[in-house]
Motif scaffolding. Sequence first.
Motif, PDB file in Angstrom:
ATOM      1  N   GLU A 150       0.824  -1.156   0.108  1.00  0.00           N
ATOM      2  CA  GLU A 150      -0.163  -0.026  -0.007  1.00  0.00           C
ATOM      3  C   GLU A 150       0.791   1.229   0.018  1.00  0.00           C
ATOM      4  O   GLU A 150       0.566   2.195  -0.673  1.00  0.00           O
ATOM      5  N   MET A 151       1.840   1.382   0.833  1.00  0.00           N
ATOM      6  CA  MET A 151       2.656   2.339   1.163  1.00  0.00           C
ATOM      7  C   MET A 151       3.435   2.872  -0.298  1.00  0.00           C
ATOM      8  O   MET A 151       3.420   4.026  -0.819  1.00  0.00           O
ATOM      9  N   CYS A 152       3.793   1.749  -1.090  1.00  0.00           N
ATOM     10  CA  CYS A 152       4.654   1.826  -2.412  1.00  0.00           C
ATOM     11  C   CYS A 152       3.515   2.399  -3.418  1.00  0.00           C
ATOM     12  O   CYS A 152       4.072   3.200  -4.046  1.00  0.00           O
ATOM     13  N   VAL A 153       2.546   1.767  -3.213  1.00  0.00           N
ATOM     14  CA  VAL A 153       1.363   2.325  -4.357  1.00  0.00           C
ATOM     15  C   VAL A 153       1.223   3.584  -4.270  1.00  0.00           C
ATOM     16  O   VAL A 153       1.033   4.371  -5.336  1.00  0.00           O
ATOM     17  N   LYS A 154       1.042   4.089  -3.318  1.00  0.00           N
ATOM     18  CA  LYS A 154       0.528   5.354  -2.878  1.00  0.00           C
ATOM     19  C   LYS A 154       1.664   6.451  -3.234  1.00  0.00           C
ATOM     20  O   LYS A 154       1.447   7.522  -3.814  1.00  0.00           O
ATOM     21  N   SER A 155       2.938   6.128  -2.875  1.00  0.00           N
ATOM     22  CA  SER A 155       4.124   6.878  -3.196  1.00  0.00           C
ATOM     23  C   SER A 155       4.214   6.880  -4.880  1.00  0.00           C
ATOM     24  O   SER A 155       4.314   8.142  -5.063  1.00  0.00           O
ATOM     25  N   HIS A 156       4.288   5.918  -5.435  1.00  0.00           N
ATOM     26  CA  HIS A 156       4.648   5.989  -6.699  1.00  0.00           C
ATOM     27  C   HIS A 156       3.269   6.619  -7.501  1.00  0.00           C
ATOM     28  O   HIS A 156       3.706   7.244  -8.555  1.00  0.00           O
ATOM     29  N   GLU A 157       2.298   6.415  -7.095  1.00  0.00           N
ATOM     30  CA  GLU A 157       0.983   7.092  -7.753  1.00  0.00           C
ATOM     31  C   GLU A 157       1.220   8.622  -7.712  1.00  0.00           C
ATOM     32  O   GLU A 157       1.037   9.302  -8.396  1.00  0.00           O
ATOM     33  N   ALA A 158       1.720   8.939  -6.322  1.00  0.00           N
ATOM     34  CA  ALA A 158       1.682  10.441  -6.152  1.00  0.00           C
ATOM     35  C   ALA A 158       3.062  10.899  -7.149  1.00  0.00           C
ATOM     36  O   ALA A 158       2.920  12.185  -7.499  1.00  0.00           O
ATOM     37  N   LYS A 159       3.971  10.456  -7.226  1.00  0.00           N
ATOM     38  CA  LYS A 159       4.990  10.995  -8.000  1.00  0.00           C
ATOM     39  C   LYS A 159       4.445  10.993  -9.398  1.00  0.00           C
ATOM     40  O   LYS A 159       4.969  11.999 -10.111  1.00  0.00           O
ATOM     41  N   LEU A 160       3.797   9.926  -9.766  1.00  0.00           N
ATOM     42  CA  LEU A 160       3.259   9.971 -11.351  1.00  0.00           C
ATOM     43  C   LEU A 160       2.485  11.301 -11.570  1.00  0.00           C
ATOM     44  O   LEU A 160       2.379  12.116 -12.534  1.00  0.00           O
ATOM     45  N   ILE A 161       1.335  11.496 -10.487  1.00  0.00           N
ATOM     46  CA  ILE A 161       0.523  12.591 -10.646  1.00  0.00           C
ATOM     47  C   ILE A 161       1.224  13.795 -10.793  1.00  0.00           C
ATOM     48  O   ILE A 161       1.140  14.911 -11.368  1.00  0.00           O
ATOM     49  N   GLY A 162       2.138  14.045  -9.695  1.00  0.00           N
ATOM     50  CA  GLY A 162       3.154  15.064  -9.539  1.00  0.00           C
ATOM     51  C   GLY A 162       3.723  15.591 -10.716  1.00  0.00           C
ATOM     52  O   GLY A 162       4.092  16.535 -10.885  1.00  0.00           O
ATOM     53  N   THR A 163       4.079  14.769 -11.558  1.00  0.00           N
ATOM     54  CA  THR A 163       5.130  14.877 -12.908  1.00  0.00           C
ATOM     55  C   THR A 163       4.082  15.034 -13.932  1.00  0.00           C
ATOM     56  O   THR A 163       4.635  15.070 -15.042  1.00  0.00           O
ATOM     57  N   GLY A 164       2.863  14.899 -13.881  1.00  0.00           N
ATOM     58  CA  GLY A 164       1.947  15.135 -15.013  1.00  0.00           C
ATOM     59  C   GLY A 164       1.468  13.726 -15.628  1.00  0.00           C
ATOM     60  O   GLY A 164       0.594  14.061 -16.523  1.00  0.00           O
ATOM     61  N   THR A 165       1.704  12.673 -15.078  1.00  0.00           N
ATOM     62  CA  THR A 165       1.126  11.655 -15.699  1.00  0.00           C
ATOM     63  C   THR A 165      -0.469  11.647 -15.415  1.00  0.00           C
ATOM     64  O   THR A 165      -0.903  11.773 -14.396  1.00  0.00           O
ATOM     65  N   THR A 166      -1.262  11.040 -16.323  1.00  0.00           N
ATOM     66  CA  THR A 166      -2.759  11.234 -16.170  1.00  0.00           C
ATOM     67  C   THR A 166      -3.275  10.114 -15.464  1.00  0.00           C
ATOM     68  O   THR A 166      -2.534   9.020 -15.360  1.00  0.00           O
ATOM     69  N   GLU A 167      -4.204  10.145 -14.767  1.00  0.00           N
ATOM     70  CA  GLU A 167      -4.979   9.115 -13.876  1.00  0.00           C
ATOM     71  C   GLU A 167      -5.531   8.155 -14.860  1.00  0.00           C
ATOM     72  O   GLU A 167      -5.132   6.893 -14.732  1.00  0.00           O
ATOM     73  N   ASN A 168      -5.871   8.387 -16.020  1.00  0.00           N
ATOM     74  CA  ASN A 168      -6.126   7.478 -17.292  1.00  0.00           C
ATOM     75  C   ASN A 168      -4.947   6.510 -17.322  1.00  0.00           C
ATOM     76  O   ASN A 168      -5.241   5.166 -17.685  1.00  0.00           O
ATOM     77  N   LYS A 169      -3.741   6.983 -17.716  1.00  0.00           N
ATOM     78  CA  LYS A 169      -2.521   6.176 -17.688  1.00  0.00           C
ATOM     79  C   LYS A 169      -2.168   5.375 -16.804  1.00  0.00           C
ATOM     80  O   LYS A 169      -1.785   4.031 -17.097  1.00  0.00           O
TER      81      LYS A 169
END
Length: 198
Positions: free
Chosen positions: A159-178
């Motif tokens: 869970e911690m890893c999923v949240k961390s990597h999702e936040a990094k992706l969103i923070g750098t502009g990756t879309t939720e769809n991707k």
Amino acid sequence: MNTVIENETYSNLLSLLKIENYTPSPAAATLLSTNARYIKDLKINVSNVLNNSQTLNKKEALLLAYSIAVNEKFPLLRESLATLATEAGATQEELAEVVSITSLMNVNNVFYRFRHFLEKDFYNNQPAGIKMSVMVNPVLGKELFELISLVVSSVNGCEMCVKSHEAKLIGTGTTENKIFEAVKLGAVIKGLITILAA
């Protein structure tokens, strides 16, 4: 639908993945011996995540799938996906980096699940001391590095890893769809391995 048609659908699935000389696993044999409609679902799902993504290009999809085959230690699919990814433009250096990322996520997933399960200050305040130089300037680029990290962590249930990597992706502009499509791909490939390898 009869068993002959189901067997043809299964053969088409193996052909899509460039898997030859496959002896059906017990799980696959169980499906093939009946009118198991799931074979058609499986073929459609695999084809859709590898070939029909609106957000992942072919190479990205195949490298993500490759990471799950590596993670699940399934050589037959690992080899076929490496071939397909190479045909889609992946280099040996990129394939090696996928293997490295997958291994690193296995380290981190165990370590950070432990911290999360216990939630004790002592463990949380200790330096991890885990060397992670592969994260600096990845040859795959930061986005694909993070997508692979997220998908492998999702499969491994950290869970911690999923949240961390999702936040990094969103923070750098990756879309939720991707992100959604990448995780769906990981889930489908995990399900595929459940049939082919079991």
